[in-house]
Design a protein around this motif. Structure first.
Motif, short mmCIF file in Angstrom:
data_model
loop_
_atom_site.label_atom_id
_atom_site.label_comp_id
_atom_site.label_asym_id
_atom_site.label_seq_id
_atom_site.Cartn_x
_atom_site.Cartn_y
_atom_site.Cartn_z
N SER A 33 -47.62 -11.76 15.64
CA SER A 33 -47.22 -12.33 14.35
C SER A 33 -46.86 -11.23 13.37
O SER A 33 -47.55 -10.21 13.26
CB SER A 33 -48.36 -13.17 13.78
N LEU A 34 -45.75 -11.44 12.67
CA LEU A 34 -45.38 -10.60 11.53
C LEU A 34 -45.67 -11.39 10.26
O LEU A 34 -45.14 -12.48 10.08
CB LEU A 34 -43.89 -10.25 11.57
N LYS A 42 -39.13 -9.71 7.14
CA LYS A 42 -39.51 -10.37 8.39
C LYS A 42 -38.31 -11.06 9.05
O LYS A 42 -38.03 -10.87 10.24
CB LYS A 42 -40.63 -11.39 8.13
N THR A 43 -37.61 -11.90 8.30
CA THR A 43 -36.46 -12.63 8.85
C THR A 43 -35.36 -11.68 9.27
O THR A 43 -34.70 -11.88 10.30
CB THR A 43 -35.94 -13.65 7.82
N ASP A 161 -39.19 -18.38 13.37
CA ASP A 161 -39.12 -18.00 11.95
C ASP A 161 -39.59 -19.17 11.08
O ASP A 161 -38.91 -20.17 10.95
CB ASP A 161 -37.69 -17.60 11.59
N ILE A 192 -43.01 -15.39 12.92
CA ILE A 192 -43.00 -15.10 11.48
C ILE A 192 -43.49 -16.36 10.77
O ILE A 192 -43.03 -17.46 11.06
CB ILE A 192 -41.58 -14.76 10.99
N GLN A 194 -45.33 -17.84 6.88
CA GLN A 194 -45.95 -17.67 5.56
C GLN A 194 -47.42 -18.05 5.57
O GLN A 194 -48.21 -17.50 4.82
CB GLN A 194 -45.20 -18.53 4.53
N LEU A 209 -46.13 -6.61 6.98
CA LEU A 209 -44.93 -6.00 6.40
C LEU A 209 -44.96 -6.10 4.88
O LEU A 209 -45.37 -7.13 4.33
CB LEU A 209 -43.67 -6.71 6.90
#
Length: 236
Positions: A33-34, A42-43, A161, A192, A194, A209
């Motif tokens: 996971s980022l 990230k995207t 994403d 990715i 939130q 990140l």
């Protein structure tokens, strides 16, 4: 076995340095996971891996092959599928037609039928809705369709994403269960998200990140327990 190695990756949007010397790796069979705030890069990283953006510096190695100069369609053929933020299903087309587009590289009709069977077993609601216009699905069902469409290309690495964005809590939990099931079936996942707590709770490893750079890394459990991560991303 290492499936993906990103080294010193730098990506610009015009004069803006969106990603600055990022390096990380993913091993086969992992969920990685980022996490990071909006605008962290990230995207951009996912789009660069899948060939939608080109880096100004650095390398992306997939099973030892350099992806830096490959077209997006060739990267899909190599075994990397990207589920973009916002789902991007095709309105005016049925659920089944959307899934068929995901299998556009598959030439063997028998294999396509097998892929439909696999996706429908993973997402029974899509079988029930297969003749329905994809635009009439709920947000959660559209996300399942977007993931199912990506799985129709039989990827070794799935790029996700923000899969829970805009979904009701009941669908958020379902989506994360689906991601774990995808891993258990042998597909490696780069996620990715939130919802950092949910993402790290299912991740084998994670990277944090900020402003285009990796600031922390560790196992999912280590990052969940980190006071800095709790303060910045988990409301702790």
């Amino acid at each position: 076995m290492m499936i993906l190695k990103v080294s010193d990756l730098a990506v610009n949007y015009g004069a803006i340095k969106a990603v600055k010397g990022v390096s990380f790796e993913i091993n086969e069979g992992e969920i990685v996971s980022l996490i990071g705030a909006n605008g962290a890069g990230k995207t951009t990283i996912l789009k660069t891996i899948s060939g939608l953006l080109k880096p100004v510096e650095g390398t992306i190695s997939y099973f030892g092959k350099d992806l830096k100069h490959k077209k997006a369609s060739h990267i899909v053929a190599e075994g990397i599928s990207h589920v973009p933020e916002g789902r991007h299903i095709f309105p005016g087309m049925s659920v089944k037609e959307n899934l068929q587009l995901g299998a556009f590289l598959q030439k063997d009709r028998t294999q396509v039928k097998e892929l439909f069977t696999e996706v429908y077993s993973q997402f029974p609601i899509l079988r029930q809705r297969e003749d329905q216009d994809a635009a009439t699905l709920s947000g959660g069902e559209q996300q399942m369709l977007a993931i199912g469409r990506a799985l129709m290309s039989k990827p070794k690495l799935l790029l996700l994403d923000e899969p829970s964005m805009g979904l009701a809590p009941i669908f958020i939990n379902k989506i994360f269960e689906i991601i774990k099931a995808i891993k258990n079936r042998g597909t490696t996942v780069l996620l990715i998200e939130q919802n950092a707590k949910k993402a790290l709770s299912i991740a084998d490893r994670g990277y944090v990140l900020a402003t285009g750079e990796i600031k922390m890394e560790g196992t999912g459990a280590q990052l969940l327990a980190s006071p800095a991560v709790q303060k910045a991303y988990l409301g702790g």
